[in-house]
Design a protein around this motif. Structure first.
Motif, PDB file in Angstrom:
ATOM      1  N   ILE A   1       6.696  45.666  36.473  1.00  0.00           N
ATOM      2  CA  ILE A   1       5.655  44.932  35.747  1.00  0.00           C
ATOM      3  C   ILE A   1       6.160  44.390  34.411  1.00  0.00           C
ATOM      4  CG2 ILE A   1       4.602  46.893  34.568  1.00  0.00           C
ATOM      5  CD1 ILE A   1       2.719  44.037  36.315  1.00  0.00           C
ATOM      6  N   PHE A   2       7.095  45.098  33.770  1.00  0.00           N
ATOM      7  CA  PHE A   2       7.647  44.627  32.503  1.00  0.00           C
ATOM      8  C   PHE A   2       8.471  43.355  32.709  1.00  0.00           C
ATOM      9  CE2 PHE A   2       6.782  49.095  31.745  1.00  0.00           C
ATOM     10  CZ  PHE A   2       6.157  49.061  30.508  1.00  0.00           C
ATOM     11  N   GLU A   3       9.296  43.348  33.752  1.00  0.00           N
ATOM     12  CA  GLU A   3      10.097  42.159  34.049  1.00  0.00           C
ATOM     13  C   GLU A   3       9.208  40.993  34.465  1.00  0.00           C
ATOM     14  OE1 GLU A   3      13.028  43.265  36.937  1.00  0.00           O
ATOM     15  OE2 GLU A   3      14.029  44.654  35.564  1.00  0.00           O
ATOM     16  N   LEU A   4       8.175  41.292  35.260  1.00  0.00           N
ATOM     17  CA  LEU A   4       7.258  40.238  35.682  1.00  0.00           C
ATOM     18  C   LEU A   4       6.532  39.640  34.483  1.00  0.00           C
ATOM     19  CD1 LEU A   4       5.805  38.568  37.825  1.00  0.00           C
ATOM     20  CD2 LEU A   4       4.218  40.493  38.137  1.00  0.00           C
ATOM     21  N   ALA A   5       6.032  40.485  33.594  1.00  0.00           N
ATOM     22  CA  ALA A   5       5.336  39.995  32.398  1.00  0.00           C
ATOM     23  C   ALA A   5       6.281  39.151  31.539  1.00  0.00           C
ATOM     24  CB  ALA A   5       4.778  41.157  31.592  1.00  0.00           C
ATOM     25  N   ASP A   6       7.543  39.571  31.420  1.00  0.00           N
ATOM     26  CA  ASP A   6       8.514  38.798  30.648  1.00  0.00           C
ATOM     27  C   ASP A   6       8.764  37.430  31.278  1.00  0.00           C
ATOM     28  OD1 ASP A   6       8.830  40.682  28.649  1.00  0.00           O
ATOM     29  OD2 ASP A   6      10.644  41.560  29.521  1.00  0.00           O
ATOM     30  N   GLU A   7       8.867  37.384  32.601  1.00  0.00           N
ATOM     31  CA  GLU A   7       9.091  36.110  33.285  1.00  0.00           C
ATOM     32  C   GLU A   7       7.885  35.188  33.135  1.00  0.00           C
ATOM     33  OE1 GLU A   7      11.003  33.131  34.704  1.00  0.00           O
ATOM     34  OE2 GLU A   7      12.034  35.060  34.567  1.00  0.00           O
ATOM     35  N   LEU A   8       6.699  35.742  33.236  1.00  0.00           N
ATOM     36  CA  LEU A   8       5.478  34.945  33.040  1.00  0.00           C
ATOM     37  C   LEU A   8       5.412  34.431  31.605  1.00  0.00           C
ATOM     38  CD1 LEU A   8       2.936  37.153  35.023  1.00  0.00           C
ATOM     39  CD2 LEU A   8       3.957  34.982  35.759  1.00  0.00           C
ATOM     40  N   HIS A   9       5.843  35.256  30.661  1.00  0.00           N
ATOM     41  CA  HIS A   9       5.857  34.824  29.260  1.00  0.00           C
ATOM     42  C   HIS A   9       6.878  33.710  29.036  1.00  0.00           C
ATOM     43  CE1 HIS A   9       6.920  34.982  24.940  1.00  0.00           C
ATOM     44  NE2 HIS A   9       5.607  34.887  24.859  1.00  0.00           N
ATOM     45  N   ARG A  10       8.039  33.808  29.668  1.00  0.00           N
ATOM     46  CA  ARG A  10       9.043  32.733  29.532  1.00  0.00           C
ATOM     47  C   ARG A  10       8.474  31.415  30.048  1.00  0.00           C
ATOM     48  NH1 ARG A  10      12.670  36.939  30.317  1.00  0.00           N
ATOM     49  NH2 ARG A  10      12.653  36.816  32.571  1.00  0.00           N
ATOM     50  N   GLU A  11       7.759  31.469  31.174  1.00  0.00           N
ATOM     51  CA  GLU A  11       7.146  30.245  31.714  1.00  0.00           C
ATOM     52  C   GLU A  11       6.072  29.729  30.770  1.00  0.00           C
ATOM     53  OE1 GLU A  11       6.381  26.990  34.056  1.00  0.00           O
ATOM     54  OE2 GLU A  11       8.104  28.347  34.095  1.00  0.00           O
ATOM     55  N   PHE A  12       5.260  30.622  30.218  1.00  0.00           N
ATOM     56  CA  PHE A  12       4.252  30.252  29.225  1.00  0.00           C
ATOM     57  C   PHE A  12       4.924  29.554  28.036  1.00  0.00           C
ATOM     58  CE2 PHE A  12       2.185  31.654  25.229  1.00  0.00           C
ATOM     59  CZ  PHE A  12       0.955  31.029  25.351  1.00  0.00           C
ATOM     60  N   SER A  13       6.021  30.104  27.548  1.00  0.00           N
ATOM     61  CA  SER A  13       6.726  29.554  26.384  1.00  0.00           C
ATOM     62  C   SER A  13       7.302  28.170  26.662  1.00  0.00           C
ATOM     63  CB  SER A  13       7.851  30.500  25.953  1.00  0.00           C
ATOM     64  OG  SER A  13       7.315  31.730  25.532  1.00  0.00           O
ATOM     65  N   ARG A  14       7.669  27.897  27.911  1.00  0.00           N
ATOM     66  CA  ARG A  14       8.229  26.587  28.265  1.00  0.00           C
ATOM     67  C   ARG A  14       7.229  25.458  28.017  1.00  0.00           C
ATOM     68  NH1 ARG A  14      10.177  29.547  32.805  1.00  0.00           N
ATOM     69  NH2 ARG A  14      12.378  29.994  32.501  1.00  0.00           N
ATOM     70  N   CYS A  15       5.951  25.779  28.029  1.00  0.00           N
ATOM     71  CA  CYS A  15       4.925  24.756  27.786  1.00  0.00           C
ATOM     72  C   CYS A  15       5.034  24.153  26.391  1.00  0.00           C
ATOM     73  CB  CYS A  15       3.524  25.350  27.936  1.00  0.00           C
ATOM     74  SG  CYS A  15       3.078  25.760  29.607  1.00  0.00           S
ATOM     75  N   PHE A  16       5.654  24.891  25.483  1.00  0.00           N
ATOM     76  CA  PHE A  16       5.686  24.476  24.084  1.00  0.00           C
ATOM     77  C   PHE A  16       7.048  23.975  23.630  1.00  0.00           C
ATOM     78  CE2 PHE A  16       2.489  27.746  24.760  1.00  0.00           C
ATOM     79  CZ  PHE A  16       1.359  27.028  24.423  1.00  0.00           C
ATOM     80  N   VAL A  17       7.990  23.868  24.552  1.00  0.00           N
ATOM     81  CA  VAL A  17       9.323  23.377  24.233  1.00  0.00           C
ATOM     82  C   VAL A  17       9.305  21.860  24.290  1.00  0.00           C
ATOM     83  CG1 VAL A  17      11.734  23.314  25.002  1.00  0.00           C
ATOM     84  CG2 VAL A  17      10.441  25.443  25.135  1.00  0.00           C
ATOM     85  N   THR A  18       9.864  21.217  23.283  1.00  0.00           N
ATOM     86  CA  THR A  18       9.925  19.768  23.250  1.00  0.00           C
ATOM     87  C   THR A  18      10.949  19.289  24.269  1.00  0.00           C
ATOM     88  OG1 THR A  18       9.354  19.758  20.918  1.00  0.00           O
ATOM     89  CG2 THR A  18      10.377  17.764  21.786  1.00  0.00           C
ATOM     90  N   LYS A  19      10.476  18.500  25.217  1.00  0.00           N
ATOM     91  CA  LYS A  19      11.356  17.987  26.260  1.00  0.00           C
ATOM     92  C   LYS A  19      11.826  16.569  25.935  1.00  0.00           C
ATOM     93  CE  LYS A  19       8.938  20.685  29.712  1.00  0.00           C
ATOM     94  NZ  LYS A  19       7.808  21.200  28.967  1.00  0.00           N
ATOM     95  N   ASN A  20      11.032  15.884  25.136  1.00  0.00           N
ATOM     96  CA  ASN A  20      11.319  14.501  24.807  1.00  0.00           C
ATOM     97  C   ASN A  20      11.085  14.341  23.310  1.00  0.00           C
ATOM     98  OD1 ASN A  20      11.450  11.759  24.496  1.00  0.00           O
ATOM     99  ND2 ASN A  20       9.912  11.271  26.044  1.00  0.00           N
ATOM    100  N   ARG A  21      12.127  14.106  22.571  1.00  0.00           N
ATOM    101  CA  ARG A  21      12.004  14.016  21.121  1.00  0.00           C
ATOM    102  C   ARG A  21      11.090  12.870  20.685  1.00  0.00           C
ATOM    103  NH1 ARG A  21      13.825  18.441  18.920  1.00  0.00           N
ATOM    104  NH2 ARG A  21      15.833  19.137  19.646  1.00  0.00           N
TER     105      ARG A  21
END
Length: 136
Positions: free
Chosen positions: A105-125
């Motif tokens: 569950i810890f690894e799963l939560a971390d992976e879900l959090h990484r995907e959540f964080s990708r929403c906020f990464v600038t893909k196009n400057r």
């Protein structure tokens, strides 16, 4: 444009996950804010007065994992099906008992959090919002 999909391993096989605006909206509605959702997913204590001491448990909320997992997987399945012409079915709350067997569950939560964080990464400057000057 569909970007590269992230996949996770569950007891039922490999599943795509995607965090997009629809998932963010559902999390915000359910938890009041994306900050509170993230805190629960990471297992962080609620924000408190700076003078108070709080212990950090770093134990993800199982309720939060069970809430967000079907949303992210189903968004991923929709994109995968559209891209590849597939017909994989959505997962449901009832499927979670079987899918979460032998899952860390810890690894799963971390992976879900990484995907959540990708929403906020600038893909196009370059801004996608209008920059046209207003006429006087």
């Amino acid at each position: 444009m569909i970007e590269k999909m992230t996949y996770i391993e569950l007891a039922g096989g490999t599943y795509p996950i995607k965090c997009d605006l629809a998932v963010l909206e559902a999390a915000q509605d359910a938890y009041g804010s994306l900050t509170e959702f993230e805190r629960k997913l990471l297992g962080l204590p609620p924000e408190t007065d700076k003078k108070k001491e709080t212990k950090v448990s770093r134990e993800p909320s199982m309720k939060t994992v069970r809430f967000i997992l079907p949303l992210m997987v189903n968004e991923g399945l929709d994109l995968e099906n559209a891209k590849e012409g597939g017909k994989r079915k959505h997962i449901t709350e009832g499927d979670l008992r079987e899918l979460l067997t032998d899952v860390n569950i810890f690894e799963l939560a971390d992976e879900l959090h990484r995907e959540f964080s990708r929403c906020f990464v600038t893909k196009n400057r370059k801004s996608t919002q209008g920059t046209a000057e207003k006429s006087a």
